[in-house]
Design an enzyme around this catalytic site. Sequence first.
Site, mmCIF file in Angstrom:
data_model
loop_
_atom_site.group_PDB
_atom_site.id
_atom_site.type_symbol
_atom_site.label_atom_id
_atom_site.label_comp_id
_atom_site.label_asym_id
_atom_site.label_seq_id
_atom_site.Cartn_x
_atom_site.Cartn_y
_atom_site.Cartn_z
ATOM 1 N N GLY A 44 -4.150 5.909 -8.945
ATOM 2 C CA GLY A 44 -4.229 6.072 -7.494
ATOM 3 C C GLY A 44 -4.538 7.528 -7.181
ATOM 4 O O GLY A 44 -5.070 8.252 -8.019
ATOM 5 N N GLY A 48 -1.666 5.075 -14.276
ATOM 6 C CA GLY A 48 -1.896 4.842 -12.857
ATOM 7 C C GLY A 48 -3.049 5.706 -12.385
ATOM 8 O O GLY A 48 -3.174 6.872 -12.772
ATOM 9 N N ARG A 75 8.663 6.572 11.867
ATOM 10 C CA ARG A 75 8.638 5.161 11.500
ATOM 11 C C ARG A 75 10.018 4.513 11.448
ATOM 12 O O ARG A 75 10.199 3.403 11.918
ATOM 13 C CB ARG A 75 7.977 5.019 10.128
ATOM 14 C CG ARG A 75 6.517 5.382 10.200
ATOM 15 C CD ARG A 75 5.899 5.450 8.840
ATOM 16 N NE ARG A 75 4.463 5.676 8.985
ATOM 17 C CZ ARG A 75 3.640 5.829 7.959
ATOM 18 N NH1 ARG A 75 4.098 5.769 6.729
ATOM 19 N NH2 ARG A 75 2.367 6.015 8.170
ATOM 20 N N GLU A 94 3.979 8.769 -5.281
ATOM 21 C CA GLU A 94 5.068 7.932 -4.769
ATOM 22 C C GLU A 94 6.091 7.640 -5.858
ATOM 23 O O GLU A 94 7.254 7.349 -5.565
ATOM 24 C CB GLU A 94 4.493 6.613 -4.210
ATOM 25 C CG GLU A 94 5.525 5.784 -3.451
ATOM 26 C CD GLU A 94 4.968 4.483 -2.870
ATOM 27 O OE1 GLU A 94 3.735 4.296 -2.913
ATOM 28 O OE2 GLU A 94 5.758 3.666 -2.380
#
Lengths: 644, 230, 257
Positions: free
Chosen positions: A49, A47, A337, A432
């Site tokens: 990111g 990954g 949120r 994440e």
Amino acid sequence: MSTAAAQQTLDSRIPDGPIDQKWTQCKNEMKLVAPNNKRKFDIIVVGTGLAGASAAASLAELGYNVKAFCYQDSPRRAHSIAAQGGINAAKNYPNDGDSVYRLFYDTVKGGDFRAREANVYRLAEVSNNIIDQCVAQGVPFAREYGGTLANRTFGGAQVSRTFYCRGQTGQQLLLGAYSALMRQVSVGKVQMYPRREMVDLVVVDGNARGIVCRNLVTGEIETHAAHAVLLCTGGYGNVFYLSTNAKGCNVTAAWRCHRRGAYFANPCFTQIHPTCIPVKGSYQSKLTLMSESLRNDGRVWVPKDPGDTRSPSQIPEDQRDYYLERRYPAFGNMVPRDVASRAAKERCDAGYGVGESHLAVYLDFQRAIQEQGRHVIESKYGNLFHMYKKITDENPYEVPMRIYPAVHYTMGGLWVDYHLESTIPGLFVLGEANFSDHGANRLGASALMQGLADGYFVAPYTVGHHLASSGLKPVTTAHPKFKETAVEARNRIERMLSVNGKRSVDDIHRQLGQIMWDNCGMARNAAGLNTAINEIRNLREEFWQNVRVLGSGQSFNQALEHAGRLADFLEFGELFAKDALQREESCGGHFREEHQTADNEALRDDEHFAYAAAWQFQGDGQEETLHKEQLTFNEVELTTRSYK
Amino acid sequence: MNWLITTLSSTVGRKFVMGLTGLFLCFFLVVHLAGNLLLYVGPEAYDHYAHTLHEQKGFLVVAEVLLFGAFIVHILLAIKLSRGNYAARQISYAKASSKKESRLVANVVAPEAWMFWSGAVVLGFLILHLGDFKFELWWGTSLQAIDSPYDKAGVILRNSLRLFVYTLGSIVLGVHVSHGLASAFQSLGVNHPKYTPCIHWCSIAFGWIVGIGFASFPVIWSLTESAAAP
Amino acid sequence: MISPAHHNLSLTLKIWRQPHADAPGEFRTYQLQDVSPHMSFLEMLDILNEQLIEKGEEPVAFDHDCREGICGMCGMMINGQAHGPDHETTTCQLHMRRFEDGDTIVIEPWRSRAFPVIRDLAVDRSAFDRIIQAGGYVSVKTGQAIDGNANLIPQQDQESSMDAAACIGCGACVAACKNASAMLFTSAKVSHLVQLPQGAPERKKRVLSMISQHDEEGFGACTNTYECEAACPAAISVSHIARLNREYMKAMLTSKE
């Protein structure tokens, strides 16, 4: 509940000492790899990111040999790029009373007290270094006229600590990390493998020693050996089919590691983001987020009369219900949120929703435009307004936006200790993909912070410690474990291709998404969760009997890629529902209808559920074992979160 | 000198030199057109100008060498660049359509898309033109007998092939420079919100002036042929 | 206000099909009924693919990921226009309301020697990564940074730098350019970094090696037709190309290397 809670305690390796000394203490005690020896170690980063690119670049700069993998055609495309709003740091440039402690406190509170204190404190501690690092890379953060860095406010905080690059902060931070990564590729310290999907982890003598991946262009199954594996593979929001994640985001790498022994923590903690563009039709392939920063100036409302079908501009002020301002006067439109999302759902469920589907609320900029002028609003949110108009064909300068919550971020992930190491030694999980920092709800502008903190400032130390202290034996891909794991991966692909049933991968994925959204979405209850578990099992069975994947495994075959990801989602979804079922409380993004206060706020149960639920895989068809990591709060008092 | 070779073999360096030589050639066009306009003043003025010019031997040699050099470099680089550009696409599109908004008249003409071919037409015209005026090729002895440059020009311009080629060549030259002038500034790195729009319009105006200016000679001379012919 | 009710569309699609890089390709024609005008262009292709799978034909391969216009993964020539007819829009953000009932839509991959086709509409854009590897970065190691406010950057410079930094690397500039030049892409990175104090120390080396890599990859030269700017979904201006030209010649004339 049939799951037995295991008595074995998880060692989170939190250093002793006062909270503000823990990380320093930890760094002082960790073993080092001598400069000359670093080049003898190979590290795999899956990954690219924010977490992956920053870790790969930083480790390569130190002298390790890094192999980086991503499924996209270039590391620059990882979905971190889509983060819009900003990145938090406790710089206190605006002189409004911010501090490392306050950022730590807000994050723990925002996460509804389900995060690990020590990790969050470290996150707040290194946040300032991240900003400096990014500025040094040439990230063009917004500036004041005088040339100093600018800040804006974000949900869940009463200070201005968010740094931003227009509405493209994630893009700029990722391009910064990507450029550092490309620099290491050019000097030969990183070998880049784009268009590769990790399909399994290779564990040798209990240590993570390599991966099996599929070359997405040729279909070839490749094996790669290393001394440590870093998983930076993002979240699993696409288990809902519709989410704000990129289409390719998946749980496969994490799930495959879970099956090899890595515990999966808090899978039910999902963030439903309040400001997304509502669903239009059954063909919808993904949902688009509008940055939370819009709530700085936009006001959320619905008509007071549920039958009011007038166009929004015709509804007079006194017939509008600004329900966030009404319910939460202290934070108003800037509540976290989870609170904003649930409030929107509550209004729509009560029949006040607007638009064709009645599953939307207004986000109105009229007052902001009147007070600040259109050009100011345009300079702040121009690209977001442009994007909204592209998608909906409506002009938000004139008509209020219509928004509805959508799956956005997953706080759960592979369980890691303070070193970000999973329960498989040598397997580190960053960003994440791990579970550690956001508890049950993530505050805005802190995902970018976490990804970069893990990659730039935590993993380079802790991975080194693992390499220096583990006495790893040399292992190459000739080791039988690699052969064995590769054969398993190949067989699985062949099996998928040989089903040749009736339903497309997309079709089955949509159905899984519907099951998840209906039963494991913004509000959950025991009956629904049990239904979900059964339906997912049935759907999984149907997948293996009735999926249709055309073409061969030896070619660029996007349907096959998707099928592999879906197969893992179909296993993972069940664990998700089980986790939600065992957590008999409401906290953050996890709202159990059985557990709420009289005025419909989340009712947490700290006595019984102040733990991270870490699940251990026991084999196909076996119940997973639940391990509980008790969360202790020494610095922050457990209080009922109130934004009123 | 290594750096010079690197520059001349890079896309940006080549375009830079294209721009420099192009600007120089545009400057030459201005001088050339100004001189030619004396044709409208009358035979004395034009002949005086021509004789004075031809007496500056040293200056002429330098100017001609420079011009010739600029032309050669401009043309060679154009060929080099165009070959590279053609190869870069490899497979052409089944359907292609511009996304530029500012394309009303230009959508048909699109000078920027045809620079190589307009350049090639101009080169053809130039060869004929040099053959006519400088080397007096393919005229046999008919021009040698004429002493006045003004009269010589009259003879050449009234030729019906010249009418066609010179008019077409001049217009294509106008089209070529209407993009070329502004493009040269861009290639040299001159781009500024304050000046670029002005450069753009000046370039188009320059194209019209050059095109109409040079095309006017064969057209007017051939129109006056019947009237002026004894 | 609310957009007028559109009727669903029937479309004829002519799509480039090519099984792999070395195989010959061809256009195939498909009829698609009942396309909602609210669909995105890629959702329309999803529907087509569902129907192809049902018929037993392999679906059309095309790159896509974020589907919100920022990752730069999607991109195709739609009726001869990169990313289709809308300005400042990626293919994923193009919506079918832009088309009329009965339209024929020709869909091709980006065409460039430097972007070989992988399959159907998917191309290999790794040349862009190699251009960045040649110098599209600031050489700073993790941990070496000074305080973010230690360098003051005038807001105008930061904004202008951000304009360039907004490039999403989709390749539309190459696709739209008649010379398949990647000058807009390359200039965006050069311009982004050169306008910041952090990018200044390496400005000469950066521009020289990035251009050298650009040329080596087989991209064409910029002939200032500005089709790239019109096709760019991130609104990158050709003024960055002028800055690149300036930087390049300055570096060439003054660099001591």
